[in-house]
Scaffold this motif. Structure first.
Motif, PDB file in Angstrom:
ATOM      1  N   LEU A 132      -2.023  13.359   4.879  1.00 48.72           N
ATOM      2  CA  LEU A 132      -3.619  13.929   4.793  1.00 48.72           C
ATOM      3  C   LEU A 132      -4.091  12.717   3.921  1.00 48.72           C
ATOM      4  CD1 LEU A 132      -3.377  17.807   4.514  1.00 48.72           C
ATOM      5  CD2 LEU A 132      -4.342  16.301   6.557  1.00 48.72           C
ATOM      6  N   LEU A 133      -3.802  12.461   2.729  1.00 50.64           N
ATOM      7  CA  LEU A 133      -4.325  11.637   1.920  1.00 50.64           C
ATOM      8  C   LEU A 133      -4.648  10.388   2.280  1.00 50.64           C
ATOM      9  CD1 LEU A 133      -2.652  12.319  -1.656  1.00 50.64           C
ATOM     10  CD2 LEU A 133      -4.963  13.272  -0.969  1.00 50.64           C
ATOM     11  N   ALA A 134      -3.822   9.865   3.656  1.00 49.47           N
ATOM     12  CA  ALA A 134      -3.671   8.543   3.876  1.00 49.47           C
ATOM     13  C   ALA A 134      -4.848   8.355   4.907  1.00 49.47           C
ATOM     14  CB  ALA A 134      -2.425   8.120   4.548  1.00 49.47           C
ATOM     15  N   GLN A 152       0.736  -1.106  -0.015  1.00 50.15           N
ATOM     16  CA  GLN A 152       0.254   0.128   0.027  1.00 50.15           C
ATOM     17  C   GLN A 152       0.890   1.348  -0.151  1.00 50.15           C
ATOM     18  OE1 GLN A 152      -3.241   2.692  -0.157  1.00 50.15           O
ATOM     19  NE2 GLN A 152      -3.454   0.165  -0.113  1.00 50.15           N
ATOM     20  N   VAL A 153       0.622   2.175  -0.970  1.00 49.77           N
ATOM     21  CA  VAL A 153       1.576   3.406  -1.312  1.00 49.77           C
ATOM     22  C   VAL A 153       0.639   4.420  -1.440  1.00 49.77           C
ATOM     23  CG1 VAL A 153       3.513   4.139  -2.511  1.00 49.77           C
ATOM     24  CG2 VAL A 153       3.301   1.707  -2.120  1.00 49.77           C
ATOM     25  N   ILE A 154       1.183   5.654  -0.757  1.00 50.22           N
ATOM     26  CA  ILE A 154       0.405   6.741  -0.875  1.00 50.22           C
ATOM     27  C   ILE A 154       1.494   7.840  -1.052  1.00 50.22           C
ATOM     28  CG2 ILE A 154      -1.314   8.533  -0.055  1.00 50.22           C
ATOM     29  CD1 ILE A 154      -2.416   6.244   1.369  1.00 50.22           C
ATOM     30  N   ILE A 178       2.056  -1.867  -6.568  1.00 52.20           N
ATOM     31  CA  ILE A 178       1.728  -0.672  -5.699  1.00 52.20           C
ATOM     32  C   ILE A 178       0.209  -0.810  -5.871  1.00 52.20           C
ATOM     33  CG2 ILE A 178       1.777   1.866  -5.629  1.00 52.20           C
ATOM     34  CD1 ILE A 178       4.678   1.590  -6.529  1.00 52.20           C
ATOM     35  N   VAL A 179      -0.304  -0.790  -4.641  1.00 52.16           N
ATOM     36  CA  VAL A 179      -1.835  -0.539  -4.420  1.00 52.16           C
ATOM     37  C   VAL A 179      -2.013   0.815  -3.656  1.00 52.16           C
ATOM     38  CG1 VAL A 179      -2.203  -1.935  -2.556  1.00 52.16           C
ATOM     39  CG2 VAL A 179      -4.113  -1.249  -3.793  1.00 52.16           C
ATOM     40  N   SER A 180      -3.065   1.711  -4.245  1.00 53.96           N
ATOM     41  CA  SER A 180      -3.070   2.919  -3.523  1.00 53.96           C
ATOM     42  C   SER A 180      -4.624   3.201  -3.345  1.00 53.96           C
ATOM     43  CB  SER A 180      -2.664   4.133  -4.397  1.00 53.96           C
ATOM     44  OG  SER A 180      -1.257   4.232  -4.478  1.00 53.96           O
ATOM     45  N   ILE A 181      -5.029   3.074  -2.085  1.00 51.91           N
ATOM     46  CA  ILE A 181      -6.188   3.727  -1.607  1.00 51.91           C
ATOM     47  C   ILE A 181      -6.440   5.325  -1.123  1.00 51.91           C
ATOM     48  CG2 ILE A 181      -8.435   3.495  -0.036  1.00 51.91           C
ATOM     49  CD1 ILE A 181      -7.941   0.987  -2.008  1.00 51.91           C
TER      50      ILE A 181
END
Length: 349
Positions: free
Chosen positions: A252-254, A240-242, A325-328
């Motif tokens: 903040l995004l996380a 999980q990467v942001i 890489i997965v990004s929520i």
């Protein structure tokens, strides 16, 4: 802490692993599932242009916060809209399905898009118990746990290695022949790594689900049995990467991801990926630091330079040939930006 500035102007050395995308098709607060599927297409086209190696789409059922319930349905449009990416499932939850049906579906995709189709396979239900039951054709009894037998049958179809005396031998002429599908084993536990090693399959460990897979990866490489389709171990890790222009922006995004995980671990449903504003309000109401993640979960969060440092460290710990890489992230534009920054930092283009 001083926020790191973007490092796009600083020359960086190439890495020893490939970098790919895993897309769960997140449904953002204020948006719709249909839009999430179209967002997946947009992200795939961007990933193709940016230089990512492969693009996998996940399988989830009975949840309104993740839109993709059928990877093979989304894979076709993605493969058609891109020209270079390998496209695959991350993954197909095999216990729900007939091995022959899975083999035929992915063979058709491979026939249409030669040399570009991956079949990532998992044992987990990808859903809660009720949804898993609804997916079964025969609900008169509990499903049989025969995953190794299912996997062997599927590989026999894909590799045209069904024994002549097998009752299904004549069914191994797949519709996409002679093009071949590349199967992968996916998992977040020791057992998946054991099967991958025994059967000579590439292996992708879901660190974003269970952040303790380094020993599993080491055992996989140690015990790997070469196969005709995979002569040496190939270890991947999904993180999980942001990423954002600064560490503060990334944190903040996380918060959206953190709020979603906390709800999942407490058994509460969220119908969407919450906005940053919603997530910050949630953390404030519960007197929690906004960086809180449930036990056993981790994420790579920060500016491009900080993200690169963390990815390289985890890739080394896993001995990874590939990082997925997965990004929520709630905002679709911010999610696109995250992948852009990572590609630039690693000089993928």
């Amino acid at each position: 802490m001083t926020d790191s500035s973007p490092s796009s102007a600083v020359p960086v050395s190439p890495v020893s692993f490939q970098i790919s995308v895993l897309d769960q098709a997140p449904v953002s607060e204020g948006s719709s599932s249909a839009q999430a599927l179209n967002n997946a297409l947009e992200l795939a086209v961007l990933a193709d242009r940016l230089g990512y190696y492969r693009y996998w789409v996940a399988e989830h059922h009975g949840t309104s916060s993740l839109a993709c319930a059928s990877p093979e349905v989304l894979m076709g449009p993605i493969a058609a809209a891109t020209r270079r990416l390998r496209v695959g499932s991350g993954g197909v939850m095999l216990p729900h399905y007939s091995p022959l049906k899975v083999a035929e579906s992915f063979s058709m995709l491979s026939g249409l898009y030669p040399g570009r189709i991956d079949l990532g396979l998992g044992r987990a239900p990808g859903s809660d118990g009720l949804t898993a039951s609804a997916l079964q054709r025969d609900r008169s009894r509990r499903p049989v746990d025969d995953f190794p037998e299912q996997l062997n049958e599927l590989l026999a179809y894909l590799w045209d290695e069904m024994p002549d005396d097998h009752p299904f031998a004549r069914l191994s002429a797949l519709p996409g022949s002679p093009e071949l599908v590349q199967p992968w084993m996916l998992g977040s536990s020791a057992q998946s790594g054991i099967w991958a090693a025994e059967m000579g399959l590439p292996y992708m460990f879901a660190d974003f689900i269970h952040a303790a897979g380094e020993p599993v990866a080491q055992r996989y490489r140690r015990d790997f049995q070469p196969s005709s389709r995979c002569p040496q171990a190939r270890q991947g890790v999904a993180l999980q990467v942001i990423c954002a222009d600064t560490d503060e922006q990334a944190r903040l995004l996380a918060t959206s991801y953190g709020m979603r995980l906390i709800h999942m671990h407490s058994g509460r449903r969220l119908d969407h990926i919450p906005s940053v504003a919603t997530a910050l309000q949630f953390f404030a109401e519960h007197d929690l630091p906004s960086s809180t993640l449930p036990s056993g979960r981790r994420a790579v969060i920060g500016s491009p330079a900080r993200v690169r440092e963390q990815i390289e460290s985890l890739a080394a710990a896993y001995g990874a040939d590939e990082v997925m890489i997965v990004s929520i992230i709630h905002e679709h534009t911010a999610r696109l930006r995250s992948y852009e920054l990572i590609a630039r930092e690693f000089s993928l283009v």
